[in-house]
Design a protein around this motif. Structure first.
Motif, PDB file in Angstrom:
ATOM      1  N   VAL A 187       0.870  -1.189   0.000  1.00  9.52           N
ATOM      2  CA  VAL A 187       0.000   0.000   0.000  1.00  9.52           C
ATOM      3  C   VAL A 187       0.904   1.235   0.000  1.00  9.52           C
ATOM      4  O   VAL A 187       1.058   1.926   1.002  1.00  9.52           O
ATOM      5  CB  VAL A 187      -0.947   0.011   1.216  1.00  9.52           C
ATOM      6  N   PRO A 188       1.554   1.501  -1.149  1.00 11.77           N
ATOM      7  CA  PRO A 188       2.526   2.605  -1.183  1.00 11.77           C
ATOM      8  C   PRO A 188       1.850   3.966  -1.168  1.00 11.77           C
ATOM      9  O   PRO A 188       0.700   4.117  -1.614  1.00 11.77           O
ATOM     10  CB  PRO A 188       3.263   2.368  -2.510  1.00 11.77           C
ATOM     11  N   ASP A 189       2.579   4.962  -0.652  1.00 14.24           N
ATOM     12  CA  ASP A 189       2.135   6.341  -0.822  1.00 14.24           C
ATOM     13  C   ASP A 189       2.525   6.795  -2.215  1.00 14.24           C
ATOM     14  O   ASP A 189       3.035   6.009  -3.036  1.00 14.24           O
ATOM     15  CB  ASP A 189       2.709   7.247   0.269  1.00 14.24           C
ATOM     16  N   LEU A 190       2.292   8.070  -2.538  1.00 17.61           N
ATOM     17  CA  LEU A 190       2.546   8.528  -3.901  1.00 17.61           C
ATOM     18  C   LEU A 190       4.032   8.474  -4.246  1.00 17.61           C
ATOM     19  O   LEU A 190       4.396   8.092  -5.368  1.00 17.61           O
ATOM     20  CB  LEU A 190       1.994   9.945  -4.087  1.00 17.61           C
ATOM     21  N   ALA A 191       4.878   8.826  -3.293  1.00 15.03           N
ATOM     22  CA  ALA A 191       6.319   8.727  -3.553  1.00 15.03           C
ATOM     23  C   ALA A 191       6.714   7.281  -3.798  1.00 15.03           C
ATOM     24  O   ALA A 191       7.515   6.976  -4.699  1.00 15.03           O
ATOM     25  CB  ALA A 191       7.104   9.300  -2.372  1.00 15.03           C
ATOM     26  N   GLY A 192       6.150   6.357  -3.029  1.00 18.24           N
ATOM     27  CA  GLY A 192       6.455   4.951  -3.203  1.00 18.24           C
ATOM     28  C   GLY A 192       5.998   4.411  -4.541  1.00 18.24           C
ATOM     29  O   GLY A 192       6.638   3.518  -5.114  1.00 18.24           O
ATOM     30  N   LEU A 193       4.900   4.943  -5.061  1.00 17.17           N
ATOM     31  CA  LEU A 193       4.420   4.501  -6.369  1.00 17.17           C
ATOM     32  C   LEU A 193       5.408   4.865  -7.468  1.00 17.17           C
ATOM     33  O   LEU A 193       5.635   4.078  -8.394  1.00 17.17           O
ATOM     34  CB  LEU A 193       3.052   5.120  -6.658  1.00 17.17           C
ATOM     35  N   PHE A 194       5.996   6.038  -7.385  1.00 19.96           N
ATOM     36  CA  PHE A 194       6.986   6.426  -8.389  1.00 19.96           C
ATOM     37  C   PHE A 194       8.199   5.503  -8.371  1.00 19.96           C
ATOM     38  O   PHE A 194       8.910   5.380  -9.359  1.00 19.96           O
ATOM     39  CB  PHE A 194       7.432   7.873  -8.169  1.00 19.96           C
ATOM     40  N   PHE A 210       6.898   3.427 -16.788  1.00 20.09           N
ATOM     41  CA  PHE A 210       5.485   3.818 -16.821  1.00 20.09           C
ATOM     42  C   PHE A 210       5.292   5.320 -16.628  1.00 20.09           C
ATOM     43  O   PHE A 210       4.446   5.933 -17.270  1.00 20.09           O
ATOM     44  CB  PHE A 210       4.728   3.022 -15.761  1.00 20.09           C
ATOM     45  N   TYR A 211       6.068   5.918 -15.728  1.00 17.74           N
ATOM     46  CA  TYR A 211       5.945   7.360 -15.508  1.00 17.74           C
ATOM     47  C   TYR A 211       6.833   8.098 -16.505  1.00 17.74           C
ATOM     48  O   TYR A 211       8.032   7.850 -16.591  1.00 17.74           O
ATOM     49  CB  TYR A 211       6.312   7.735 -14.071  1.00 17.74           C
ATOM     50  N   VAL A 212       6.219   9.003 -17.246  1.00 20.24           N
ATOM     51  CA  VAL A 212       6.902   9.685 -18.340  1.00 20.24           C
ATOM     52  C   VAL A 212       7.159  11.136 -17.954  1.00 20.24           C
ATOM     53  O   VAL A 212       6.224  11.856 -17.578  1.00 20.24           O
ATOM     54  CB  VAL A 212       6.060   9.624 -19.624  1.00 20.24           C
ATOM     55  N   PRO A 213       8.409  11.603 -18.032  1.00 18.36           N
ATOM     56  CA  PRO A 213       8.688  13.020 -17.790  1.00 18.36           C
ATOM     57  C   PRO A 213       8.350  13.846 -19.031  1.00 18.36           C
ATOM     58  O   PRO A 213       8.827  13.556 -20.126  1.00 18.36           O
ATOM     59  CB  PRO A 213      10.193  13.037 -17.494  1.00 18.36           C
ATOM     60  N   ILE A 254      -5.879   7.772 -10.757  1.00 20.46           N
ATOM     61  CA  ILE A 254      -5.474   8.837  -9.835  1.00 20.46           C
ATOM     62  C   ILE A 254      -4.255   9.565 -10.391  1.00 20.46           C
ATOM     63  O   ILE A 254      -3.430  10.086  -9.653  1.00 20.46           O
ATOM     64  CB  ILE A 254      -5.200   8.304  -8.421  1.00 20.46           C
ATOM     65  N   GLY A 255      -4.158   9.616 -11.706  1.00 14.64           N
ATOM     66  CA  GLY A 255      -3.011  10.260 -12.347  1.00 14.64           C
ATOM     67  C   GLY A 255      -2.880  11.728 -12.021  1.00 14.64           C
ATOM     68  O   GLY A 255      -1.775  12.280 -12.043  1.00 14.64           O
ATOM     69  N   ASP A 256      -4.012  12.386 -11.696  1.00 15.19           N
ATOM     70  CA  ASP A 256      -3.932  13.785 -11.304  1.00 15.19           C
ATOM     71  C   ASP A 256      -3.167  13.936  -9.987  1.00 15.19           C
ATOM     72  O   ASP A 256      -2.385  14.881  -9.815  1.00 15.19           O
ATOM     73  CB  ASP A 256      -5.326  14.404 -11.200  1.00 15.19           C
ATOM     74  N   ALA A 257      -3.372  12.992  -9.044  1.00  9.83           N
ATOM     75  CA  ALA A 257      -2.632  13.041  -7.781  1.00  9.83           C
ATOM     76  C   ALA A 257      -1.154  12.751  -8.008  1.00  9.83           C
ATOM     77  O   ALA A 257      -0.283  13.375  -7.374  1.00  9.83           O
ATOM     78  CB  ALA A 257      -3.225  12.038  -6.789  1.00  9.83           C
ATOM     79  N   MET A 258      -0.849  11.814  -8.916  1.00  5.93           N
ATOM     80  CA  MET A 258       0.549  11.524  -9.229  1.00  5.93           C
ATOM     81  C   MET A 258       1.220  12.742  -9.852  1.00  5.93           C
ATOM     82  O   MET A 258       2.355  13.094  -9.519  1.00  5.93           O
ATOM     83  CB  MET A 258       0.641  10.333 -10.183  1.00  5.93           C
ATOM     84  N   THR A 259       0.510  13.395 -10.768  1.00  4.48           N
ATOM     85  CA  THR A 259       1.042  14.594 -11.412  1.00  4.48           C
ATOM     86  C   THR A 259       1.254  15.701 -10.391  1.00  4.48           C
ATOM     87  O   THR A 259       2.266  16.414 -10.419  1.00  4.48           O
ATOM     88  CB  THR A 259       0.092  15.067 -12.519  1.00  4.48           C
ATOM     89  N   ALA A 260       0.293  15.846  -9.475  1.00  9.92           N
ATOM     90  CA  ALA A 260       0.414  16.875  -8.440  1.00  9.92           C
ATOM     91  C   ALA A 260       1.628  16.619  -7.560  1.00  9.92           C
ATOM     92  O   ALA A 260       2.339  17.558  -7.164  1.00  9.92           O
ATOM     93  CB  ALA A 260      -0.859  16.914  -7.598  1.00  9.92           C
ATOM     94  N   TYR A 261       1.899  15.350  -7.240  1.00 16.08           N
ATOM     95  CA  TYR A 261       3.070  15.054  -6.418  1.00 16.08           C
ATOM     96  C   TYR A 261       4.346  15.401  -7.166  1.00 16.08           C
ATOM     97  O   TYR A 261       5.293  15.965  -6.594  1.00 16.08           O
ATOM     98  CB  TYR A 261       3.075  13.584  -6.011  1.00 16.08           C
TER      99      TYR A 261
END
Length: 799
Positions: free
Chosen positions: A331-338, A348-351, A620-627
């Motif tokens: 159950v990772p937080d947003l930093a852990g997901l990255f 998966f995460y694209v800059p 929840i990509g908006d939350a990932m982008t916000a982080y």
């Protein structure tokens, strides 16, 4: 071409021939258009001079509002170009008419009634372009007594049954974390647009698609209506425990939360043994525990498991449990997901480089393809491409020549799909195709029937338990069923014969399974080069976790949705629905239909290696982008919203609850007037609402222009007049069960043929029809297969 447009230069998108006009605002419509843009469509976003409302939502770096730095806008509008038009002016209307002539798919975030009031209904768009596809996406859909209701994510959760399930008995019902009702609605709308586009290629008709967020949430929840129909249960929220064969929890370790999941009885026994508490699984006193009838046993087991986790490491537990084939989840937080290994291994995460924000990383596509991969590009500045788009308008390809319009037909009529998937994610994708007219052949085996047949089953005299699961019977409607032992060469050969004439294949095993059967894509491609195959594994086939097991509960946990769902300051809890499976299935079918579009253009099939945890994270990509943009992780916020002046779920009369959301001080004042309060503060508001009837109060507040809705339970949803007006619940009669209602798709086609409504098949019901009637097998050959247990209509375990 402008900066954003140049970023896509040379890419070969799966749907590069589609031209889409995005007139929508906020999240639902823009997310729909974003998904199609990321897949390669040419998407132009039409904004009014003040810009899309999402530009004002944030979060913003340093909490300083800037229309070019809103994380919500940045994520919801990738792979688009922006033009500014004032649609209230004659000049703006004329420009829009020219655009619709070329951009023949139009996405709107208004009801049909609202568009028509502005002189922009479907008939107007159709007069400008006879083959136009218009999608109207709103909270409650067009037409029906509640179509005018104001809504947002909280209201959708209340209206569709999620809030009824999410939370704990002693606290208020909850919205699901993130803006997931909005993004789910947008994903359904994208799938519906792909269906309409494929249908137009076949029969030449344009289409009006109407999409309802309430219907999307109900399809996601399912449990309230299905449990009431099947068992007479109207369960209260108890999502601190997940649904499964025993009791599922998310509990802390020394290094973060771990999800303890057990979907089947065997997994429950293994889970207890894994935690050195085999005594719990063997103790008859703990048999039959369920979140639907909570009692002290669930809390006793929670504390026993909590103690067993003391001093343990979440990552080590997760990997060790996988060797036991127990689907634990991190159950990772947003930093852990990255930093999650499958995400980093698949890139998966694209800059994306933005001229105002700098580098911002966000989720990309959830699959790898044997075709060249589409590449998303950054969201546009306001009006960045106005001159460019109109200068090139005459060069934009007109809609591909379609056949002369014929009688309306279902979008996928004439296509064949082989469905090897089990449980829920793959079957959801297959269900959407079956509802759209495809001939879906579901393949199980009597050695191992679809595990979903054993979930929520009834115990009735003369009724086989494997035919009485509400969840299996919902997700497998409009399909035909055969059984084949794929560990037997004869069963594998029959699958290969089916593949020769198939268009699509859907499977959601771990990658090793299809290889073991000898049914990998390279083998099947040699049989049918036009085959489009999607493999919906938990983590993807090209990562170190490729063979790890995953189910809806674990993909929900590992997507970030669980991290964002819960009471402020509390532990993460389950959403109360069936987890990430539905999210994956809807996203998967959109990508599958995009691949089919490409196949129809080129004649060449392809394989999509799809990751369920990637797909779920996109919601929840908006939350990932916000982080990435701000470094802020909101965590669990309960029912709050970062920009609304007042929002919550409040107790009403007769143990009812109402969700209320006010955008600003003016709406808070309107709420006070409606309730006779001179000042709206929490205690006074709670007191004023406690004696109110939630339905009557909803009508009063909505008529005042406020967003409000009762928290709806199963019997209320089944009796709801608005859902009845939209045909949201389909009635089907099943042997031994009688008539039951099942959630429909959340979209309606105005011009397609009648939607099929066939009950889910009995185990192996169509063996003779398919094997003898279509594959030409003789009665003697079939008899040999029956004797050898290669096919059958009763599980071996039931003998």
């Amino acid at each position: 071409m402008g900066t954003a447009g140049r970023a896509s230069g040379g890419r070969e998108g799966l749907i590069a021939g589609l031209n889409i006009l995005d007139l929508s605002q906020g999240i639902m419509g823009p997310f729909c258009a974003k998904l199609l843009g990321d897949l390669g469509a040419n998407v132009v976003k039409v904004e009014h001079p003040a810009g899309d409302e999402a530009r004002h939502l944030g979060p913003f770096p340093g909490d300083q509002p800037d229309i070019e730095k809103s994380a919500t806008f940045l994520y919801m509008n990738t792979s688009k170009r922006s033009v500014v038009l004032d649609l209230e002016s004659g000049e703006g209307r004329e420009a829009l008419q020219h655009l619709v002539g070329r951009y023949d798919i139009v996405v709107c975030s208004q009801t049909s009634e609202a568009l028509e009031a502005q002189g922009l209904g479907y008939d107007v768009f159709k007069s400008w372009n006879p083959q136009v596809i218009l999608a109207t996406i709103s909270g409650f859909g067009s037409a029906g007594p509640h179509s005018h209701f104001s809504s947002n994510h909280l209201i959708h959760c209340a209206a569709g049954g999620w809030a009824q399930l999410c939370g704990v008995p002693e606290r208020e019902p909850l919205q699901v974390g993130g803006m997931t009702s909005d993004t789910l609605t947008g994903a359904y709308a994208a799938a519906a647009i792909m269906l309409a586009s494929l249908g137009r290629q076949r029969h030449g008709q344009g289409e009006h698609i109407d999409v309802s967020a309430q219907d999307a949430v109900l399809a996601g929840a399912q449990i309230p209506t299905l449990l009431y129909e099947y068992k007479g249960l109207a369960p209260e929220r108890y999502s601190s425990v997940g649904s499964g064969a025993g009791a599922c929890y998310m509990l802390p370790t020394d290094t973060g939360y771990i999800g303890l999941n057990a979907l089947t009885l065997a997994q429950w026994q293994m889970l207890c043994k894994f935690l050195d508490r085999e005594d719990i699984a063997l103790d008859e006193a703990y048999a039959g525990m369920s979140w639907t009838a909570p009692d002290q046993r669930l809390e006793e087991v929670r504390e026993a498991f909590r103690a067993a986790l003391q001093g343990r490491n979440a990552q080590e537990l997760f990997h060790e449990a996988q060797t036991w084939r127990v689907p634990f989840g991190l159950v990772p937080d947003l930093a852990g997901l990255f930093e999650l290994p499958p995400h980093t291994e698949r890139g998966f995460y694209v800059p994306l480089e933005h001229p105002v924000c700098g580098t911002v990383s966000m989720p990309s596509l959830p699959f790898k393809s044997t075709h060249s991969q589409p590449r998303m590009f950054r969201s546009p500045l306001l009006g960045e491409h106005t001159e460019e788009v109109f200068a090139e308008l005459e060069d934009v390809a007109q809609p591909a020549s379609a056949p002369a319009p014929t009688a309306p037909d279902l979008p996928l009529a004439g296509l064949r799909i082989v469905d090897l998937s089990m449980f829920f994610a793959g079957p959801v994708a297959a269900q959407i195709c079956a509802d759209a007219g495809a001939d879906v052949i579901k393949v199980e085996s009597i050695q191992r029937i679809d595990g979903w047949r054993g979930s929520g089953t009834l115990v009735e005299d003369g009724l086989p338990s494997w035919e009485s699961s509400p969840y299996f019977n919902w997700v497998n409607r409009n399909k035909r069923a055969i059984t084949l032992d794929l560990n037997d060469a004869r069963g594998v050969e029959i699958v290969k014969r089916l593949i020769r004439d198939a268009d699509l294949l859907i499977e959601n095993y771990t990658p090793r399974v299809m290889e073991k059967f000898g049914l990998d894509y390279d083998t099947l491609k040699a049989i049918n080069p036009r085959l489009v195959m999607i493999s919906l594994s938990g983590f993807g086939a090209d990562v170190s976790w490729r063979d790890y097991v995953a189910f809806g509960m674990s993909t929900e946990q590992m997507s970030g949705v669980a991290h964002l769902t819960g009471y402020p300051g509390g532990e993460p809890i389950f959403t109360g629905m069936t987890g990430g499976d539905l999210f994956s299935g809807v996203m998967g079918v959109t990508d599958l239909l995009a691949a089919l579009h490409r196949r129809d253009e080129t004649g060449a099939g392809m394989h999509l290696d799809f990751s369920q945890i990637e797909a779920c994270n996109m919601y929840i990509g908006d939350a990932m982008t916000a982080y990435s943009l701000t470094g802020h992780d909101p965590g669990r916020v309960g029912n709050a919203h970062p920009t609304r002046a007042l929002q919550g779920v409040y107790a009403c009369a007769d143990h009812g609850w109402i969700a209320i959301s006010c955008r600003d001080a003016h709406e808070v004042a309107l709420l006070g007037q409606a309730l006779g309060l001179a000042e709206v503060e929490e205690n006074a508001l709670a007191d004023a609402l406690r004696g109110q009837d939630k339905h009557a109060l909803t009508a009063r507040l909505q008529n005042s222009g406020l967003a409000a809705c009762p928290v709806m339970n199963g019997p209320e949803l089944l009796a709801d007049a608005h859902l009845a007006a939209r045909d949201t619940l389909l009635l089907q009669d099943r042997p031994g069960l009688g008539p039951k209602h099942y959630p429909n798709q959340p979209y309606r086609f105005a011009n397609a043929g009648p939607t099929p409504n066939q009950r889910a098949p009995l185990l192996g019901e169509h063996i003779e029809e398919v094997l003898c009637g279509e594959l030409g097998m003789s009665d003697d050959e079939l008899a040999e297969l029956i004797i050898a247990d290669v096919v059958g209509t009763e599980p071996l375990a039931a003998r």
